[in-house]
Design a protein around this motif. Structure first.
Motif, PDB file in Angstrom:
ATOM      1  N   MET A 273      11.157  15.750 -46.877  1.00 49.04           N
ATOM      2  CA  MET A 273      10.011  16.626 -47.095  1.00 49.04           C
ATOM      3  C   MET A 273       9.775  17.517 -45.887  1.00 49.04           C
ATOM      4  N   ALA A 274       9.877  16.941 -44.684  1.00 46.40           N
ATOM      5  CA  ALA A 274       9.699  17.727 -43.466  1.00 46.40           C
ATOM      6  C   ALA A 274      10.759  18.820 -43.366  1.00 46.40           C
ATOM      7  N   GLY A 275      11.993  18.472 -43.740  1.00 47.95           N
ATOM      8  CA  GLY A 275      13.065  19.447 -43.719  1.00 47.95           C
ATOM      9  C   GLY A 275      12.847  20.572 -44.710  1.00 47.95           C
ATOM     10  N   GLU A 276      12.283  20.255 -45.874  1.00 49.37           N
ATOM     11  CA  GLU A 276      11.994  21.282 -46.874  1.00 49.37           C
ATOM     12  C   GLU A 276      10.990  22.311 -46.350  1.00 49.37           C
ATOM     13  N   PHE A 277      10.109  21.877 -45.462  1.00 49.23           N
ATOM     14  CA  PHE A 277       9.152  22.795 -44.859  1.00 49.23           C
ATOM     15  C   PHE A 277       9.667  23.402 -43.554  1.00 49.23           C
ATOM     16  N   GLY A 278      10.914  23.075 -43.196  1.00 47.35           N
ATOM     17  CA  GLY A 278      11.499  23.642 -41.988  1.00 47.35           C
ATOM     18  C   GLY A 278      10.787  23.223 -40.724  1.00 47.35           C
ATOM     19  N   MET A 279      10.321  21.988 -40.687  1.00 46.65           N
ATOM     20  CA  MET A 279       9.528  21.551 -39.540  1.00 46.65           C
ATOM     21  C   MET A 279      10.382  21.375 -38.287  1.00 46.65           C
ATOM     22  N   GLU A 280       9.766  21.735 -37.179  1.00 46.31           N
ATOM     23  CA  GLU A 280      10.400  21.614 -35.868  1.00 46.31           C
ATOM     24  C   GLU A 280       9.345  21.121 -34.886  1.00 46.31           C
ATOM     25  N   VAL A 281       9.715  20.171 -34.052  1.00 44.81           N
ATOM     26  CA  VAL A 281       8.792  19.620 -33.061  1.00 44.81           C
ATOM     27  C   VAL A 281       9.315  19.984 -31.679  1.00 44.81           C
ATOM     28  N   ARG A 282       8.494  20.755 -30.923  1.00 42.89           N
ATOM     29  CA  ARG A 282       8.893  21.158 -29.567  1.00 42.89           C
ATOM     30  C   ARG A 282       7.658  21.108 -28.666  1.00 42.89           C
ATOM     31  N   PRO A 283       7.245  19.935 -28.236  1.00 47.17           N
ATOM     32  CA  PRO A 283       6.057  19.824 -27.382  1.00 47.17           C
ATOM     33  C   PRO A 283       6.227  20.617 -26.074  1.00 47.17           C
ATOM     34  N   LYS A 284       5.175  21.310 -25.679  1.00 41.57           N
ATOM     35  CA  LYS A 284       5.243  22.117 -24.460  1.00 41.57           C
ATOM     36  C   LYS A 284       5.487  21.266 -23.230  1.00 41.57           C
ATOM     37  N   VAL A 285       5.017  20.015 -23.271  1.00 44.89           N
ATOM     38  CA  VAL A 285       5.137  19.159 -22.076  1.00 44.89           C
ATOM     39  C   VAL A 285       6.427  18.352 -22.067  1.00 44.89           C
ATOM     40  N   ARG A 303      25.036  10.540 -41.419  1.00 47.88           N
ATOM     41  CA  ARG A 303      26.171   9.631 -41.230  1.00 47.88           C
ATOM     42  C   ARG A 303      25.768   8.322 -40.549  1.00 47.88           C
ATOM     43  N   ASP A 304      24.758   8.363 -39.700  1.00 47.01           N
ATOM     44  CA  ASP A 304      24.372   7.147 -38.988  1.00 47.01           C
ATOM     45  C   ASP A 304      22.860   7.096 -38.856  1.00 47.01           C
ATOM     46  N   ILE A 305      22.360   5.918 -38.564  1.00 52.53           N
ATOM     47  CA  ILE A 305      20.911   5.710 -38.490  1.00 52.53           C
ATOM     48  C   ILE A 305      20.313   6.438 -37.298  1.00 52.53           C
ATOM     49  N   GLN A 306      21.091   6.627 -36.235  1.00 51.62           N
ATOM     50  CA  GLN A 306      20.538   7.274 -35.044  1.00 51.62           C
ATOM     51  C   GLN A 306      20.130   8.706 -35.326  1.00 51.62           C
ATOM     52  N   THR A 307      20.862   9.378 -36.223  1.00 54.05           N
ATOM     53  CA  THR A 307      20.495  10.751 -36.603  1.00 54.05           C
ATOM     54  C   THR A 307      19.098  10.774 -37.206  1.00 54.05           C
ATOM     55  N   LEU A 308      18.803   9.785 -38.045  1.00 51.71           N
ATOM     56  CA  LEU A 308      17.483   9.701 -38.663  1.00 51.71           C
ATOM     57  C   LEU A 308      16.420   9.363 -37.631  1.00 51.71           C
ATOM     58  N   VAL A 309      16.700   8.381 -36.784  1.00 50.15           N
ATOM     59  CA  VAL A 309      15.725   7.937 -35.797  1.00 50.15           C
ATOM     60  C   VAL A 309      15.407   9.045 -34.784  1.00 50.15           C
ATOM     61  N   ASP A 310      16.430   9.797 -34.371  1.00 49.55           N
ATOM     62  CA  ASP A 310      16.231  10.866 -33.390  1.00 49.55           C
ATOM     63  C   ASP A 310      15.314  11.963 -33.920  1.00 49.55           C
ATOM     64  N   ALA A 311      15.286  12.138 -35.233  1.00 46.10           N
ATOM     65  CA  ALA A 311      14.359  13.107 -35.834  1.00 46.10           C
ATOM     66  C   ALA A 311      13.015  12.465 -36.142  1.00 46.10           C
ATOM     67  N   TRP A 312      13.055  11.195 -36.539  1.00 49.48           N
ATOM     68  CA  TRP A 312      11.842  10.504 -36.976  1.00 49.48           C
ATOM     69  C   TRP A 312      10.844  10.268 -35.839  1.00 49.48           C
ATOM     70  N   LEU A 313      11.313   9.862 -34.692  1.00 48.10           N
ATOM     71  CA  LEU A 313      10.397   9.529 -33.604  1.00 48.10           C
ATOM     72  C   LEU A 313       9.591  10.745 -33.125  1.00 48.10           C
ATOM     73  N   PRO A 314      10.218  11.892 -32.856  1.00 51.26           N
ATOM     74  CA  PRO A 314       9.410  13.060 -32.473  1.00 51.26           C
ATOM     75  C   PRO A 314       8.486  13.521 -33.597  1.00 51.26           C
ATOM     76  N   PHE A 315       8.970  13.472 -34.825  1.00 50.29           N
ATOM     77  CA  PHE A 315       8.154  13.919 -35.955  1.00 50.29           C
ATOM     78  C   PHE A 315       6.905  13.059 -36.109  1.00 50.29           C
ATOM     79  N   THR A 316       7.075  11.743 -36.060  1.00 46.90           N
ATOM     80  CA  THR A 316       5.910  10.877 -36.243  1.00 46.90           C
ATOM     81  C   THR A 316       4.981  10.917 -35.028  1.00 46.90           C
TER      82      THR A 316
END
Length: 372
Positions: A273-285, A303-316
């Motif tokens: 769902m986040a990808g469908e909205f083109g979401m990007e997380v880039r905190p200034k700090v 392909r691997d769980i780390q790809t999901l986790v690397d996106a999930w942690l900043p998003f959440t």
């Protein structure tokens, strides 16, 4: 979950839409195409047949549960049951002559259809009780008995998933959440958790993965009843977050698997769902990039769980912060320790393995497969 587009006017559609709000076309979900389609009456209005604009199909039928505004899916071509891929797994439904129970059932169906969207995307094996009388997947939606005072308990038993209708009462659901000390409690979470038990049977026990699963989640031969009693009497160990995604996951390896399975579905569906909205997380700090993510990939093809986790942690992290700014609880109030990520990786391997096996079978069948 994806966003969809009306083929008649280009308006954005949501998964639960019945009608395009711009052009007024009736819309329905095509499970084999994994998309929403604008539909038009096909021939005689009394026939109930529809033409689908998404694939120029003819003679399609709405699920019988559309009559109760409980389903917006089309049945498969040539279907003889009258039910869609999701509703053919229904067993007992509430008393639909009772307006309150009908409204509750509709809420359950919203959650169930979102569950089946994910299961179909992964092409996971789904047998009904007609396909497999002993272990086909079936749902009973039951109301408490006001005369006897007997309360329905949500749970799984050999392919039979029971969901308590009272869970659709927001006040009662919140009361139970507080009573159980849970950080969140949703209908969709119930469905995802309980179907995790079903797929433990199908993919682990019957799929030759039992020893591999035990190496990750522990020995499931431990007495379940005793483990449950111990959990409710003593609670979770103080350091549970180091190895488990939730306190309830500490109860027994079966519950650990089901909880981890549910969270895997949470993560994949939300990232889509986040990808469908083109979401990007880039905190200034964020100077080292640990809290930065561009969600531009299909999580169902990761392909691997780390790809999901690397996106999930900043998003959440971002979404939890936004929720707090509104005075709301965190969107995702859980910690993914390295041990939990490893467990999520096991689930990821299971569902990806099913997809690979299906691809191999399709390749072996060759171009003649599916021809009469």
């Amino acid at each position: 979950m994806k966003l969809f587009v009306c083929q008649s006017c280009g308006n954005v559609l949501y998964f639960e839409n019945r009608v395009c709000e711009r052009c007024g076309h009736r819309v329905a979900f095509l499970p084999e195409k994994e998309t929403m389609s604008a539909i038009e009456p096909d021939g005689d209005a009394d026939s109930g047949a529809w033409a689908t604009l998404a694939d120029k199909g003819r003679g399609r039928m709405l699920c019988r549960n559309a009559e109760y505004d409980a389903c917006n899916w089309l049945t498969d071509a040539g279907d003889t049951t009258g039910y869609c891929r999701a509703c053919r797994h229904n067993g007992i439904v509430p008393d639909l002559s009772d307006p309150a129970q009908l409204a509750g059932w509709r809420e359950l169906e919203v959650a169930k259809h979102r569950l089946f969207y994910s299961l179909i995307r992964w092409k996971l094996p789904l047998q009904t009780r007609q396909d497999n009388a002993e272990h086909g997947l079936i749902f009973n939606f039951l109301a408490d008995d006001p005369n006897s005072g007997q309360r329905v308990m949500t749970g799984h038993d050999n392919g039979l998933i029971t969901i308590a209708l009272t869970e659709t009462d927001e006040i009662e659901r919140e009361r139970r959440r507080l009573e159980m000390g849970e950080p969140y409690r949703t209908l969709l979470g119930h469905f995802r958790h309980e179907v995790g038990h079903y797929f433990w049977d199908v993919l682990v026990r019957d799929g030759g993965k039992l020893e591999e699963c035990r190496a990750v989640f522990g020995d499931d031969s431990v007495d379940y009843g005793e483990a449950l009693q111990r959990h409710y009497a003593e609670g979770a160990p103080p350091d549970w977050q180091q190895n488990y995604v939730s306190a309830y996951a500490t109860t027994h390896p079966w519950e650990d698997f089901a909880e981890t399975w549910a969270h895997y579905l949470h993560i994949v569906d939300t990232l889509e769902m986040a990808g469908e909205f083109g979401m990007e997380v880039r905190p200034k700090v964020d100077r080292d990039g640990e809290l930065t993510a561009r969600i531009r990939f299909n999580p169902y093809e990761a392909r691997d769980i780390q790809t999901l986790v690397d996106a999930w942690l900043p998003f959440t992290f971002a979404m939890n912060s936004v929720n707090r700014a509104m005075g709301l609880r965190d969107l995702y109030p859980f910690i993914l320790s390295p041990a939990v990520v490893a467990k999520l990786g096991f689930i990821h391997g299971l569902v990806r393995g099913v997809a690979r096996e299906l691809a191999k079978e399709s390749a072996k069948a060759g171009p003649e497969a599916g021809k009469p």
